[in-house]
Design a protein around this motif. Structure first.
Motif, PDB file in Angstrom:
ATOM      1  N   GLY A  68       0.846  -1.181   0.000  1.00  0.00           N
ATOM      2  CA  GLY A  68       0.000   0.000   0.000  1.00  0.00           C
ATOM      3  C   GLY A  68       0.885   1.235   0.000  1.00  0.00           C
ATOM      4  N   THR A  71       2.351   5.807   3.657  1.00  0.00           N
ATOM      5  CA  THR A  71       2.132   7.112   4.279  1.00  0.00           C
ATOM      6  C   THR A  71       2.919   7.168   5.586  1.00  0.00           C
ATOM      7  N   ARG A  74       1.548   4.574   8.044  1.00  0.00           N
ATOM      8  CA  ARG A  74       1.955   3.202   7.758  1.00  0.00           C
ATOM      9  C   ARG A  74       3.436   2.992   8.020  1.00  0.00           C
ATOM     10  N   SER A 122      -4.604   4.354   5.714  1.00  0.00           N
ATOM     11  CA  SER A 122      -3.599   5.292   5.188  1.00  0.00           C
ATOM     12  C   SER A 122      -3.336   6.471   6.122  1.00  0.00           C
ATOM     13  N   TYR A 123      -4.422   7.140   6.566  1.00  0.00           N
ATOM     14  CA  TYR A 123      -4.234   8.433   7.218  1.00  0.00           C
ATOM     15  C   TYR A 123      -4.902   8.570   8.587  1.00  0.00           C
ATOM     16  N   GLU A 130     -10.722  -1.652   4.161  1.00  0.00           N
ATOM     17  CA  GLU A 130     -10.031  -1.711   2.868  1.00  0.00           C
ATOM     18  C   GLU A 130     -10.223  -3.105   2.264  1.00  0.00           C
TER      19      GLU A 130
END
Length: 220
Positions: A68, A71, A74, A122-123, A130
């Motif tokens: 993925g 970020t 992560r 992600s954030y 997901e």
């Protein structure tokens, strides 16, 4: 939303609630669909056979396959996991696959050679599931470990009980992964994990029988 010919399809009630909160009547143009799982990599996994050839968990050369967009969130998760693994194993490092891959075949190979496949938002911790990543890794036989999702707990229960998915919050997930990897080193734990994974893979293979589901819903 301003176009009379535009309708947004979404599968997440969490996303719909966010749109309703922040975009007002934009939800008039959003249609919620049943949650489904894509099989975009099935043609690589199956290759004209009934099921993919999967290695037993204890024979897989990689501990983790984690993919993925990396970020900041992560990246911190990855570092925390590596440090905790290092402390637990007294200096050993996990076999960790996180690099960008050049092809879908490489992605399938990485998942198929990993014991555990984590999925991290992600954030933000408040996020929809997901499920596209579950669709990618489900035939590989690795253990999916997903950060807690903000959608209906119904799906968390179903995916946990039937699909073999482990759920944990962002803070706990590194510890949960390390514990799972340590357990796989114990013959008794490994045997139980293999049995659970076989049952989970069969559940994923069966899919959703919409004819039976709809009949039960509308013809009680």
């Amino acid at each position: 939303h301003k176009s009379p010919l535009c309708v947004v399809w979404d599968w997440s009630e969490f996303n719909w609630n966010c749109a309703q909160k922040h975009l007002g009547n934009a939800t008039d143009s959003i249609m919620l669909l049943p949650t489904m799982f894509q099989g975009r990599l099935d043609r690589i996994y199956f290759r004209n056979i009934d099921k993919p050839t999967t290695l037993p968990l204890t024979e897989r050369p990689a501990d983790i396959a984690f993919f993925g967009l990396i970020t900041g969130r992560r990246s911190r998760f990855k570092q925390e996991f590596i440090e905790l693994y290092n402390q637990t194993t007294q200096g050993a490092l996990p076999v960790l696959r996180v690099e960008r891959l050049k092809s879908e075949k490489e992605l399938v190979k990485a998942y198929s050679n990993a014991k555990i496949c984590p999925i991290v938002h992600s954030y933000h911790y408040e996020a929809a599931g997901e499920f596209h990543r579950l669709g990618d890794l489900r035939p590989s036989g690795c253990i999916p470990a997903m950060e807690t999702i903000s959608d209906d707990v119904f799906w968390t229960h179903i995916l946990s009980q039937c699909g073999g998915v482990i759920f944990a919050n962002y803070t706990d997930l590194p510890r949960v992964l390390v514990q799972q990897l340590m357990d796989l080193r114990q013959p008794n734990h490994a045997a139980v994990a293999e049995t659970r994974q076989e049952a989970a893979m069969q559940w994923w293979k069966e899919g959703i029988h919409w004819d039976k589901v709809l009949r039960q819903l509308f013809n009680p």
